[in-house]
Design an enzyme around this catalytic site. Structure first.
Site, mmCIF file in Angstrom:
data_model
loop_
_atom_site.group_PDB
_atom_site.id
_atom_site.type_symbol
_atom_site.label_atom_id
_atom_site.label_comp_id
_atom_site.label_asym_id
_atom_site.label_seq_id
_atom_site.Cartn_x
_atom_site.Cartn_y
_atom_site.Cartn_z
ATOM 1 N N LEU A 36 -18.392 -1.042 2.812
ATOM 2 C CA LEU A 36 -19.073 0.120 2.196
ATOM 3 C C LEU A 36 -18.872 0.116 0.685
ATOM 4 C CD1 LEU A 36 -18.106 2.793 4.863
ATOM 5 C CD2 LEU A 36 -20.224 1.477 4.680
ATOM 6 N N ARG A 43 -16.230 0.334 -0.955
ATOM 7 C CA ARG A 43 -15.244 1.373 -1.288
ATOM 8 C C ARG A 43 -15.896 2.756 -1.378
ATOM 9 N NH1 ARG A 43 -10.815 -1.585 -3.131
ATOM 10 N NH2 ARG A 43 -11.271 -3.789 -3.331
ATOM 11 N N GLY A 44 -16.943 2.942 -0.594
ATOM 12 C CA GLY A 44 -17.629 4.241 -0.546
ATOM 13 C C GLY A 44 -18.916 4.238 -1.347
ATOM 14 N N SER A 75 -21.841 3.964 0.849
ATOM 15 C CA SER A 75 -21.664 4.700 2.107
ATOM 16 C C SER A 75 -22.749 5.755 2.293
ATOM 17 C CB SER A 75 -20.298 5.396 2.123
ATOM 18 O OG SER A 75 -20.285 6.427 1.138
ATOM 19 N N TYR A 117 0.863 -1.190 0.000
ATOM 20 C CA TYR A 117 0.000 0.000 0.000
ATOM 21 C C TYR A 117 0.900 1.242 0.000
ATOM 22 C CZ TYR A 117 -4.052 -2.894 1.430
ATOM 23 O OH TYR A 117 -5.064 -3.827 1.514
HETATM 24 N N1 NAP Z 1 -7.504 -8.188 1.325
HETATM 25 C C1 NAP Z 1 -7.802 -7.429 0.306
HETATM 26 O O1 NAP Z 1 -7.773 -7.849 -0.840
HETATM 27 C C2 NAP Z 1 -8.237 -6.009 0.555
HETATM 28 C C3 NAP Z 1 -8.705 -5.237 -0.512
HETATM 29 C C4 NAP Z 1 -9.115 -3.938 -0.243
HETATM 30 C C5 NAP Z 1 -9.058 -3.434 1.052
HETATM 31 N N2 NAP Z 1 -8.590 -4.199 2.059
HETATM 32 C C6 NAP Z 1 -8.491 -3.684 3.448
HETATM 33 O O2 NAP Z 1 -9.763 -3.318 3.932
HETATM 34 C C7 NAP Z 1 -9.771 -1.951 4.348
HETATM 35 C C8 NAP Z 1 -11.136 -1.330 4.098
HETATM 36 O O3 NAP Z 1 -11.560 -1.632 2.798
HETATM 37 P P1 NAP Z 1 -12.145 -0.629 1.750
HETATM 38 O O4 NAP Z 1 -11.211 0.465 1.579
HETATM 39 O O5 NAP Z 1 -12.499 -1.451 0.619
HETATM 40 O O6 NAP Z 1 -13.352 -0.105 2.538
HETATM 41 P P2 NAP Z 1 -14.692 0.575 2.591
HETATM 42 O O7 NAP Z 1 -14.838 0.823 4.043
HETATM 43 O O8 NAP Z 1 -15.690 -0.234 1.842
HETATM 44 O O9 NAP Z 1 -14.570 1.959 1.800
HETATM 45 C C9 NAP Z 1 -13.791 2.994 2.297
HETATM 46 C C10 NAP Z 1 -14.111 4.292 1.559
HETATM 47 O O10 NAP Z 1 -15.469 4.627 1.731
HETATM 48 C C11 NAP Z 1 -15.637 6.031 1.855
HETATM 49 N N3 NAP Z 1 -16.513 6.316 3.013
HETATM 50 C C12 NAP Z 1 -17.651 7.017 2.983
HETATM 51 N N4 NAP Z 1 -18.225 7.044 4.182
HETATM 52 C C13 NAP Z 1 -17.430 6.376 4.999
HETATM 53 C C14 NAP Z 1 -17.511 6.069 6.384
HETATM 54 N N5 NAP Z 1 -18.513 6.457 7.161
HETATM 55 N N6 NAP Z 1 -16.511 5.348 6.928
HETATM 56 C C15 NAP Z 1 -15.502 4.907 6.152
HETATM 57 N N7 NAP Z 1 -15.378 5.180 4.826
HETATM 58 C C16 NAP Z 1 -16.345 5.906 4.259
HETATM 59 C C17 NAP Z 1 -14.264 6.608 1.987
HETATM 60 O O11 NAP Z 1 -13.932 7.200 0.753
HETATM 61 P P3 NAP Z 1 -13.287 8.645 0.731
HETATM 62 O O12 NAP Z 1 -12.199 8.610 1.751
HETATM 63 O O13 NAP Z 1 -12.845 8.830 -0.676
HETATM 64 O O14 NAP Z 1 -14.433 9.540 1.153
HETATM 65 C C18 NAP Z 1 -13.344 5.435 2.203
HETATM 66 O O15 NAP Z 1 -12.109 5.604 1.597
HETATM 67 C C19 NAP Z 1 -8.626 -1.318 3.554
HETATM 68 O O16 NAP Z 1 -8.149 -0.155 4.177
HETATM 69 C C20 NAP Z 1 -7.620 -2.440 3.539
HETATM 70 O O17 NAP Z 1 -6.898 -2.452 4.765
HETATM 71 C C21 NAP Z 1 -8.189 -5.481 1.827
#
Ligand code: NAP
Length: 335
Positions: A207, A209-210, A213, A56
């Site tokens: 979420l 990826r938002g 959300s 990352y």
């Molecule tokens: N193992 C794997 O293959 C894999 C793949 C992907 C992620 N991950 C891990 O999982 C974690 C979370 O996954 P994700 O990034 O896919 O997550 P997510 O929680 O589905 O989406 C996060 C995005 O949603 C937006 N958002 C809007 N409202 C929110 C709220 N109340 N709280 C949090 N986010 C909000 C933000 O975008 P903005 O900041 O642009 O507003 C944030 O960047 C990552 O950080 C990583 O550590 C693992």
């Protein structure tokens, strides 16, 4: 904050974990001091599980987490690290995976240094390396456990067969995999396998990826991973945002936000399926973190769960969760 054991073999962790990926990569520019303040706020509110990956931001994310953890008690936090994805200097360049035992030892040496710690709580290959038997990779991490550099083994985006093969070498704490109202594929075979083997699930993309959300709009910035993700494109996006509006109606009736209902749904589904699931939330700002943690106070009744699933039925989302080129080498897609 509530705490639970991750599966039967994992550590006790907070009911919600913080994923720090977006603070360094994938979702466009992030504010460094706000990122660190968000990690601190999470720890102060009882979050113990932090998830990162050595790729990352090519080490940036681990250094950021390391900086945020300075002065904190090491035992206060469980650090989950993914390794194995090969990057290149070009923007968004990925060049496959390397999970050979010698590579595992190399990766962890750098991760420990960047994080500024002497052990990693949960260490996991980010994807299955098709050129290396998973038993070899597990064996290499098991050796690291014996030597005190790692506490637990995790997996990421692998299917049922690989999970069984991995667990035959060493107990697995958790599988990290996408799971949300609009990504329910794991319910078919992967989640039952994890439940049978006592393996926890750390759910990402809760979420989407938002997208679900409640804050994403048709004209929101897409110059990042989301610009290539099928669910954020054209007519797919229209269909998916229409689902979010249906969810918003249900959320408003309950007096909660869309993000909170999406997170609470994952927690409630875990109970229904008698599975150990911890949502990893990708908040990179304190206001988003506070909203997400608010989901822990939402208790969904069976009637509310049914109402949510009428608003967003399984398979209602338009578009795949990743671009085809990435799905093609995801072992989890073969289950
Ligand atoms: N193992 C794997 O293959 C894999 C793949 C992907 C992620 N991950 C891990 O999982 C974690 C979370 O996954 P994700 O990034 O896919 O997550 P997510 O929680 O589905 O989406 C996060 C995005 O949603 C937006 N958002 C809007 N409202 C929110 C709220 N109340 N709280 C949090 N986010 C909000 C933000 O975008 P903005 O900041 O642009 O507003 C944030 O960047 C990552 O950080 C990583 O550590 C693992």
């Amino acid at each position: 904050m509530n705490y639970q054991q991750l599966g039967s073999h994992g550590p006790k962790v907070s009911a919600i974990g913080l994923g720090t990926m977006g603070m360094s990569d994938m979702y466009g520019p992030a504010d460094r001091s706000e990122s660190i303040a968000t990690i601190h706020a999470a720890l102060d509110q009882g979050v113990t599980l932090l998830d990162t990956g050595d790729f990352y931001g090519m080490g940036h994310n681990e250094m950021l987490v390391g900086e945020a953890l300075k002065g904190r008690k090491r035992e206060q936090v469980q650090i989950s690290v993914k390794f194995g994805a090969l990057r290149g200097p070009g923007p968004g360049e990925f060049n496959g995976y390397d999970s050979r035992p010698a590579a595992v030892r190399n990766f962890i040496a750098y991760s420990l240094k960047r994080l500024g710690v002497d052990y990693i709580d949960i260490y996991r290959p980010s994807r299955l390396d098709p050129n290396v038997p998973v038993e070899d990779t597990m064996g290499a991490i098991a050796d690291l456990i014996k030597q005190g550099y790692v506490r637990y083994i995790g997996l990421s985006e692998v299917g049922a067969m690989t999970i069984r093969r991995a667990q035959s070498v060493h107990a697995i704490a958790d599988l990290q995999i996408e799971y949300s109202l609009i990504s329910r594929g794991i319910e078919r075979e992967i989640l039952p396998t994890c439940r049978e083997l006592g393996i926890g699930i750390t759910a990402y993309g809760v979420l989407s990826r938002g997208l679900i959300s409640g804050h994403w709009q048709k004209n929101s910035e897409k110059g990042d991973f989301r610009g290539r993700a099928p669910r954020f494109q054209g007519a797919n996006l229209d269909t998916n945002l229409a689902l979010v509006e249906k969810l918003r109606t249900v959320a408003s009736k309950m007096g909660v936000s869309v993000a909170q209902i999406a997170i609470a749904w994952v927690i409630a589904r875990a109970a229904v399926q008698e599975a150990s699931i911890v949502p990893l939330i990708g908040a990179r700002r304190r206001d988003r973190l506070a909203e997400s943690l608010g989901a822990l106070s939402v208790r969904l009744t069976p009637e509310q769960l049914a109402e949510i699933e009428r608003a967003v039925p399984p398979d209602a989302a338009a578009g795949a969760r990743y671009p085809d080129a990435q799905l093609a080498h995801m072992d989890s897609e073969r289950s």
